[in-house]
Design an enzyme around this catalytic site. Structure first.
Site, PDB file in Angstrom:
ATOM      1  N   ASP A 112      -9.015  41.111  35.329  1.00  0.00           N
ATOM      2  CA  ASP A 112      -8.204  42.323  35.370  1.00  0.00           C
ATOM      3  C   ASP A 112      -9.048  43.574  35.558  1.00  0.00           C
ATOM      4  O   ASP A 112      -8.509  44.651  35.825  1.00  0.00           O
ATOM      5  CB  ASP A 112      -7.395  42.456  34.077  1.00  0.00           C
ATOM      6  CG  ASP A 112      -6.445  41.291  33.870  1.00  0.00           C
ATOM      7  OD1 ASP A 112      -6.004  40.725  34.875  1.00  0.00           O
ATOM      8  OD2 ASP A 112      -6.166  40.936  32.717  1.00  0.00           O
ATOM      9  N   ASP A 146      -2.212  35.141  39.748  1.00  0.00           N
ATOM     10  CA  ASP A 146      -1.906  35.548  38.386  1.00  0.00           C
ATOM     11  C   ASP A 146      -0.467  35.194  38.016  1.00  0.00           C
ATOM     12  O   ASP A 146      -0.203  34.687  36.923  1.00  0.00           O
ATOM     13  CB  ASP A 146      -2.127  37.061  38.255  1.00  0.00           C
ATOM     14  CG  ASP A 146      -2.860  37.412  36.972  1.00  0.00           C
ATOM     15  OD1 ASP A 146      -3.428  36.494  36.362  1.00  0.00           O
ATOM     16  OD2 ASP A 146      -2.869  38.590  36.588  1.00  0.00           O
TER      17      ASP A 146
END
Length: 536
Positions: free
Chosen positions: A433, A380
């Site tokens: 997420d 990420d």
């Protein structure tokens, strides 16, 4: 495919978009100095013909010049005039009487144009770009006098062409306003998005734990009866992630993300929409069948099967629910661009897909969870921040917004419109997420139930609170960074993984959580060596 397996593969791939943020203008850092230190702001430019609003364009304010009003009621309606010469690089033939000068970009610096407009008596300068995009106007390095006392705004080429067309078609009074509304620090959309993400993991975790508990009870009964059933010791449709597959997934996710970036176009988005519909419909069907099966009125239909060619045995309840799910997916796909509530359909399909995946894909122990989330943490950060240095753009943000596709973002996101933001747009969160930390949260609840731990003595409640706190910190960081996209896993992973490891070490369960994980009743038909290999 059985048990939502297509949905699982699809959503697990789409974890590559792990991103939380708003679809807003990017404000990259540019050199500042006295007189040239304005923040880049988006500007609303409504056009009025005979005191009636005709259209509204969006521009961008310059690094220099007078700052604009933030409220519409304070912004004056000012008449506009085409510049002569069009580029305003030399003194104009006629003086302006407080009009807004509309000029073309090029042939001289932005500050030079502003200086000419100011000297000619213009009240503001509207520069038309020669591309269909907004360009950040800064001061040249060799310019010494950069103090400009009128506001300077740029419009993209298509907006400029439309504005000039309005001026040519209307010889009467044509005027504009220019103002830059401020974005609210916190929008209700972020609160609902937080509740949606937390609620999705909560539902998926309880479904996963309930399924694991039912399987354990059934297995225990068979062992007591002395029955030997090869299928009893295997959870049908359940996929356990290993260490190697966790690392391999991050590599595949990176390749998939780059592919999305390189192939981003209108037609590629259309293909993604079709694939998303297939996975979402399958996920919605799986969730509805599981939910309706809890009611006795539908239990008979869920337990009776009919053989379907090329598919195999399918319950009557599934056959009854499937047409409604397919119709829902088709209606969303057809109206996703024009329907004011199309985002609701996308969120329903996305949530059903995520819940199905979290029920099918599982991490067997904390070691696998640590490798998966650790790699996702680095992934990420790399694709949101580090990729800017390699590609001159943040790959994750570009893909999430669907830049260059003509669409308002890709479908592999949950999103809610910003309700009190004058600029509109959406608050969004990527599937990754939710799914990736959700695997750890679901594992903690399965461990608690199978270990017969109370809520307070277990791990689920604390890991669930950690996820909610990590996501909350993500939105705080998002607002502090003025709406710039943030890698949510940067905050969520330390909260969730740190809580699980810290509690495990404090309670003396870390070794068991790390190697064995969920308590498993040994199968009588599996050799001891095979049992040990499975646990590892």
């Amino acid at each position: 495919m059985k048990g939502g397996s297509f949905s699982a593969v699809l959503a697990f791939l789409w974890c590559s978009v792990a991103f939380a943020g708003d679809i807003v203008h990017q404000d990259d850092v540019a050199p500042k100095r006295p007189g040239c230190d304005n923040n880049f702001v988006l500007v609303k430019v409504p056009v009025w013909v005979d005191h009636r609003e005709q259209r509204e364009f969006v521009g961008i304010g310059a690094r220099f010049g007078l700052t604009l009003e933030s409220k519409e009621k304070r912004a004056n309606q000012t008449r506009i005039a085409l510049a002569d010469p069009p580029d305003f690089c030399t003194s104009p033939t006629n003086k302006l009487a407080g009009e807004v000068a509309v000029v073309d970009r090029g042939n001289c610096s932005f500050v030079s144009k502003a200086k000419v407009a100011e000297a000619a008596g213009a009240s503001a300068l509207l520069i038309i770009n020669y591309r269909t995009e907004l360009f950040k106007m800064v001061c040249e390095a060799n310019e010494t006098d950069v103090w400009v006392r009128i506001p300077v705004v740029m419009l993209p080429q298509d907006a400029g062409v439309a504005l000039k067309q309005i001026m040519q078609n209307n010889t009467s009074h044509v005027s504009i306003q220019m103002y830059s509304p401020k974005r609210p620090k916190v929008d209700v959309a972020e609160v609902f998005l937080w509740l949606m993400a937390v609620g999705t993991i909560l539902c998926a975790s309880y479904w996963s734990a309930w399924t694991a508990k039912e399987a354990a009870v059934e297995q225990e009964k068979l062992l007591k009866d002395g029955s030997i059933d090869e299928d009893a010791c295997q959870s049908t449709g359940i996929v356990d992630v290993g260490v190697a597959s966790a690392v391999f997934f991050i590599v595949i996710a990176s390749c998939f993300l780059v592919m999305l970036y390189k192939l981003m176009s209108y037609w590629f988005i259309e293909i993604l929409v079709v694939v998303f519909c297939i996975g979402g419909v399958e996920g919605l069907q799986t969730c509805l069948v599981a939910l309706l099966s809890c009611f006795r009125w539908f239990r008979t239909a869920s337990e009776s099967f009919v053989k379907v060619p090329f598919v195999g045995p399918v319950s009557h309840l599934t056959l009854a629910v499937s047409p409604f799910c397919v119709a829902f997916g088709i209606l969303w796909a057809l109206h996703r661009r024009h329907g004011p509530f199309a985002w609701i359909g996308q969120d329903i399909l996305g949530i059903a897909l995520i819940i199905t995946v979290l029920q099918i894909i599982r991490i067997p122990n904390l070691k696998v969870g640590t490798v998966l989330l650790g790699c996702a943490f680095l992934y990420d950060i790399f694709w949101v921040f580090v990729s800017k240095w390699l590609f001159h753009k943040s790959i994750m943000i570009v893909v999430a917004r669907g830049d260059g596709s003509g669409e308002d973002g890709i479908p592999m996101l949950l999103k809610i419109p910003r309700m009190f933001d004058k600029w509109g747009g959406y608050s969004i969160i990527g599937f990754g997420d939710i799914i990736l930390p959700g695997l750890l949260v679901a594992f903690s609840l399965r461990y608690d139930w199978l270990s017969k731990k109370t809520l307070k003595a277990g791990y689920f409640i604390w890991v669930m609170l950690a996820y909610g706190s990590g996501l909350l910190v993500t939105y705080v960081a998002l607002n502090l960074m003025d709406g710039h996209g943030q890698p949510a896993l940067l905050y969520i992973v330390p909260f969730t993984l740190g809580t699980m490891i810290g509690l495990g070490k404090k309670r003396g369960d870390l070794k068991h959580l790390w190697t064995r994980g969920e308590p498993h009743q040994p199968c009588p038909h599996v050799a001891p060596a095979q049992q040990q290999q499975h646990q590892q």
